[in-house]
Design a protein around this motif. Structure first.
Motif, PDB file in Angstrom:
ATOM      1  N   ARG A  89       0.827  -1.215   0.000  1.00 35.65           N
ATOM      2  CA  ARG A  89       0.000   0.000   0.000  1.00 35.65           C
ATOM      3  C   ARG A  89       0.856   1.258   0.000  1.00 35.65           C
ATOM      4  O   ARG A  89       0.468   2.288  -0.559  1.00 35.65           O
ATOM      5  CB  ARG A  89      -0.921  -0.001   1.220  1.00 35.65           C
ATOM      6  CG  ARG A  89      -2.049  -1.007   1.172  1.00 35.65           C
ATOM      7  CD  ARG A  89      -3.080  -0.726   2.236  1.00 35.65           C
ATOM      8  NE  ARG A  89      -2.501  -0.716   3.581  1.00 35.65           N
ATOM      9  CZ  ARG A  89      -2.423  -1.779   4.367  1.00 35.65           C
ATOM     10  NH1 ARG A  89      -2.892  -2.953   3.937  1.00 35.65           N
ATOM     11  NH2 ARG A  89      -1.904  -1.692   5.575  1.00 35.65           N
ATOM     12  N   GLU A  90       2.040   1.193   0.622  1.00 33.67           N
ATOM     13  CA  GLU A  90       2.896   2.375   0.749  1.00 33.67           C
ATOM     14  C   GLU A  90       3.921   2.474  -0.372  1.00 33.67           C
ATOM     15  O   GLU A  90       4.743   3.393  -0.372  1.00 33.67           O
ATOM     16  CB  GLU A  90       3.600   2.344   2.103  1.00 33.67           C
ATOM     17  CG  GLU A  90       2.630   2.420   3.281  1.00 33.67           C
ATOM     18  CD  GLU A  90       3.337   2.238   4.611  1.00 33.67           C
ATOM     19  OE1 GLU A  90       4.564   2.005   4.590  1.00 33.67           O
ATOM     20  OE2 GLU A  90       2.672   2.338   5.660  1.00 33.67           O
ATOM     21  N   GLY A  91       3.921   1.541  -1.301  1.00 29.77           N
ATOM     22  CA  GLY A  91       4.840   1.608  -2.428  1.00 29.77           C
ATOM     23  C   GLY A  91       6.043   0.707  -2.322  1.00 29.77           C
ATOM     24  O   GLY A  91       6.933   0.766  -3.179  1.00 29.77           O
ATOM     25  N   VAL A 117      12.842  -7.629  -0.203  1.00 30.86           N
ATOM     26  CA  VAL A 117      12.195  -6.576   0.580  1.00 30.86           C
ATOM     27  C   VAL A 117      12.588  -5.229  -0.017  1.00 30.86           C
ATOM     28  O   VAL A 117      13.771  -4.966  -0.252  1.00 30.86           O
ATOM     29  CB  VAL A 117      12.603  -6.618   2.061  1.00 30.86           C
ATOM     30  CG1 VAL A 117      11.886  -5.536   2.849  1.00 30.86           C
ATOM     31  CG2 VAL A 117      12.327  -7.990   2.654  1.00 30.86           C
ATOM     32  N   VAL A 118      11.604  -4.380  -0.245  1.00 31.95           N
ATOM     33  CA  VAL A 118      11.837  -3.014  -0.723  1.00 31.95           C
ATOM     34  C   VAL A 118      11.048  -2.078   0.178  1.00 31.95           C
ATOM     35  O   VAL A 118       9.818  -2.204   0.292  1.00 31.95           O
ATOM     36  CB  VAL A 118      11.390  -2.835  -2.186  1.00 31.95           C
ATOM     37  CG1 VAL A 118      11.608  -1.385  -2.626  1.00 31.95           C
ATOM     38  CG2 VAL A 118      12.150  -3.783  -3.104  1.00 31.95           C
ATOM     39  N   LEU A 119      11.748  -1.161   0.847  1.00 31.66           N
ATOM     40  CA  LEU A 119      11.056  -0.191   1.687  1.00 31.66           C
ATOM     41  C   LEU A 119      10.405   0.870   0.809  1.00 31.66           C
ATOM     42  O   LEU A 119      10.918   1.232  -0.249  1.00 31.66           O
ATOM     43  CB  LEU A 119      12.028   0.463   2.663  1.00 31.66           C
ATOM     44  CG  LEU A 119      12.564  -0.430   3.785  1.00 31.66           C
ATOM     45  CD1 LEU A 119      13.336   0.412   4.781  1.00 31.66           C
ATOM     46  CD2 LEU A 119      11.443  -1.174   4.494  1.00 31.66           C
ATOM     47  N   PRO A 120       9.263   1.398   1.263  1.00 34.50           N
ATOM     48  CA  PRO A 120       8.556   2.389   0.455  1.00 34.50           C
ATOM     49  C   PRO A 120       9.290   3.727   0.435  1.00 34.50           C
ATOM     50  O   PRO A 120      10.175   3.977   1.254  1.00 34.50           O
ATOM     51  CB  PRO A 120       7.201   2.507   1.171  1.00 34.50           C
ATOM     52  CG  PRO A 120       7.479   2.104   2.576  1.00 34.50           C
ATOM     53  CD  PRO A 120       8.535   1.043   2.493  1.00 34.50           C
ATOM     54  N   PRO A 121       8.968   4.614  -0.493  1.00 32.20           N
ATOM     55  CA  PRO A 121       9.587   5.938  -0.537  1.00 32.20           C
ATOM     56  C   PRO A 121       9.373   6.684   0.770  1.00 32.20           C
ATOM     57  O   PRO A 121       8.314   6.596   1.397  1.00 32.20           O
ATOM     58  CB  PRO A 121       8.860   6.622  -1.699  1.00 32.20           C
ATOM     59  CG  PRO A 121       8.341   5.509  -2.535  1.00 32.20           C
ATOM     60  CD  PRO A 121       8.012   4.403  -1.588  1.00 32.20           C
ATOM     61  N   PRO A 126      16.605   5.330   1.365  1.00 27.34           N
ATOM     62  CA  PRO A 126      15.825   4.086   1.261  1.00 27.34           C
ATOM     63  C   PRO A 126      16.719   2.907   0.900  1.00 27.34           C
ATOM     64  O   PRO A 126      17.857   3.098   0.481  1.00 27.34           O
ATOM     65  CB  PRO A 126      14.851   4.398   0.123  1.00 27.34           C
ATOM     66  CG  PRO A 126      15.594   5.365  -0.727  1.00 27.34           C
ATOM     67  CD  PRO A 126      16.451   6.184   0.196  1.00 27.34           C
ATOM     68  N   TRP A 127      16.220   1.706   1.056  1.00 26.97           N
ATOM     69  CA  TRP A 127      17.047   0.563   0.724  1.00 26.97           C
ATOM     70  C   TRP A 127      16.164  -0.619   0.331  1.00 26.97           C
ATOM     71  O   TRP A 127      14.963  -0.648   0.581  1.00 26.97           O
ATOM     72  CB  TRP A 127      17.967   0.200   1.888  1.00 26.97           C
ATOM     73  CG  TRP A 127      17.264  -0.187   3.154  1.00 26.97           C
ATOM     74  CD1 TRP A 127      16.912   0.630   4.187  1.00 26.97           C
ATOM     75  CD2 TRP A 127      16.844  -1.508   3.535  1.00 26.97           C
ATOM     76  NE1 TRP A 127      16.287  -0.080   5.175  1.00 26.97           N
ATOM     77  CE2 TRP A 127      16.232  -1.400   4.808  1.00 26.97           C
ATOM     78  CE3 TRP A 127      16.906  -2.749   2.916  1.00 26.97           C
ATOM     79  CZ2 TRP A 127      15.704  -2.491   5.466  1.00 26.97           C
ATOM     80  CZ3 TRP A 127      16.378  -3.861   3.584  1.00 26.97           C
ATOM     81  CH2 TRP A 127      15.798  -3.711   4.843  1.00 26.97           C
ATOM     82  N   SER A 128      16.811  -1.610  -0.275  1.00 24.06           N
ATOM     83  CA  SER A 128      16.137  -2.852  -0.636  1.00 24.06           C
ATOM     84  C   SER A 128      17.132  -3.991  -0.438  1.00 24.06           C
ATOM     85  O   SER A 128      18.348  -3.786  -0.483  1.00 24.06           O
ATOM     86  CB  SER A 128      15.634  -2.818  -2.082  1.00 24.06           C
ATOM     87  OG  SER A 128      16.730  -2.711  -2.979  1.00 24.06           O
TER      88      SER A 128
END
Length: 363
Positions: A89-91, A117-121, A126-128
């Motif tokens: 939901r958060e991108g 895993v990809v963190l949203p903006p 940010p990181w993945s």
């Protein structure tokens, strides 16, 4: 003259009544019907009774453990699904090619194959990250703590200062732990024997890395309450050959502890930092340690944001090993010998008299 008859000619006389053979005793009458006779089983041996009781308890315990493993495993699956939905939901995203169960009977575990895993903006970073395998486990004896393991090879993408950096990470041991403390959420990361490679091929080896972070369960009400805390520790960091310095290639120790005080929202956007600054928020750094070759540095201080949203602060520090560090700089021709000697003389004037057997220290 006639003779009397002999005994053989006399008729047999009847025996006296007292010597007669009695007649058989007649059968007694059938007893009166008293109903079924009750059955009393023989008493059981105490050993058999105790064994049966223990067997029943063992069966109930096995059923309880199996039920707990199944229930907690389902909860783990639900938590993973919930996190994946929130990130989507958060991108961001959380996905895996396959999900299986393990860890019976006391450590319910969900195994993720090829997780990503990809963190949203707007998230810190940010990181993945993506890897070969990850396990998410909970002990039945500590159900409020989640343990995550992701050893082997992985790909980490970070964006420090807005520049994307791709890192290939290979670790012998990699674990994380998520838990709760009174009024706080906690997380920890432990890596051992790690190799970090950048796309150009240079490799940095790390003997051990640990990171502990915590967050207040609710937004702090004043500037003195701790919103976040972090402790980063590194040991045995070996730099690539092309990054060798006059002090060597090995950072023997590095530690940084920081506490964010004041109501800082977890959106981490410009507005959140401005509100945090205006409320008097600060960053306390009670510990900064570094030992690189002969040089050792220890410091502590406080940081804040000024009116232009630029960092400002004050602190104190201690430096040891400056003399051999200057000698190393002169030996590598990073600075002139005369300049190194002059700097040593000046710093010795500033240094406190050392204790017996200790190095001079600048404060």
């Amino acid at each position: 003259m006639s003779l009397p008859p002999t005994s053989s000619s006399q008729p047999p006389s009847s025996p006296p009544s007292s010597s007669r053979v009695p007649s058989p005793i007649p059968h007694a009458a059938a007893p009166e019907d008293l109903g079924p006779i009750p059955y009393f089983p023989p008493p059981r041996k105490p050993g058999r009774t105790i064994a049966a009781a223990f067997g029943a308890v063992a069966v109930l315990a096995a059923l309880a453990i199996a039920g707990g493993w199944w229930f907690v495993g389902n909860r783990l699956d639900d938590e993973i699904d919930s996190l994946a939905a929130r990130l989507a939901r958060e991108g961001g995203k959380l996905e895996a090619t396959q999900r299986t169960r393990a860890g019976f009977p006391f450590h319910p575990t969900v195994v993720l194959a090829k997780p990503a895993v990809v963190l949203p903006p707007g998230a810190p970073g940010p990181w993945s990250w993506s890897g070969e395998k990850a396990t998410v486990a909970v002990s039945l004896f500590a159900p409020n703590t989640i343990e995550i393991s992701f050893p082997g090879s992985g790909q980490l993408t970070v964006a420090p200062l807005g520049q994307s950096l791709d890192l290939a990470i290979d670790s012998e041991s990699a674990t994380a732990r998520l838990g709760t403390a009174p009024g706080r959420e906690t997380a920890s990361l432990r890596l051992a024997h790690v190799s970090v490679a950048v796309p150009q091929g240079t490799v940095t080896d790390i003997a051990a890395l640990s990171l502990d972070v915590s967050r207040a369960g609710a937004l702090p009400a004043d500037k003195h309450a701790q919103a976040y805390g972090a402790l980063l520790q590194l040991t045995g960091v070996t730099l690539p050959q092309d990054l060798a310095t006059p002090l060597g290639r090995t950072l023997d120790q590095f530690a940084l502890e920081a506490h964010v005080l004041g109501p800082l929202a977890d959106s981490f956007d410009d507005g959140a930092f401005r509100r945090w600054r205006d409320s008097g928020g600060t960053v306390e750094m009670p510990r900064l340690l570094a030992r690189f070759g002969p040089l050792a540095v220890a410091a502590e201080g406080t940081l804040a944001l000024d009116a232009e949203m630029q960092p400002m602060g004050a602190g104190t520090g201690h430096i040891q090993g400056f003399a051999p560090a200057l000698d190393a700089l002169a030996a590598s021709q990073a600075m002139k010998l005369n300049d190194a000697n002059a700097a040593k003389s000046f710093l010795n004037l500033l240094a406190r008299p050392p204790a017996i057997g200790a190095e001079p220290e600048i404060t």
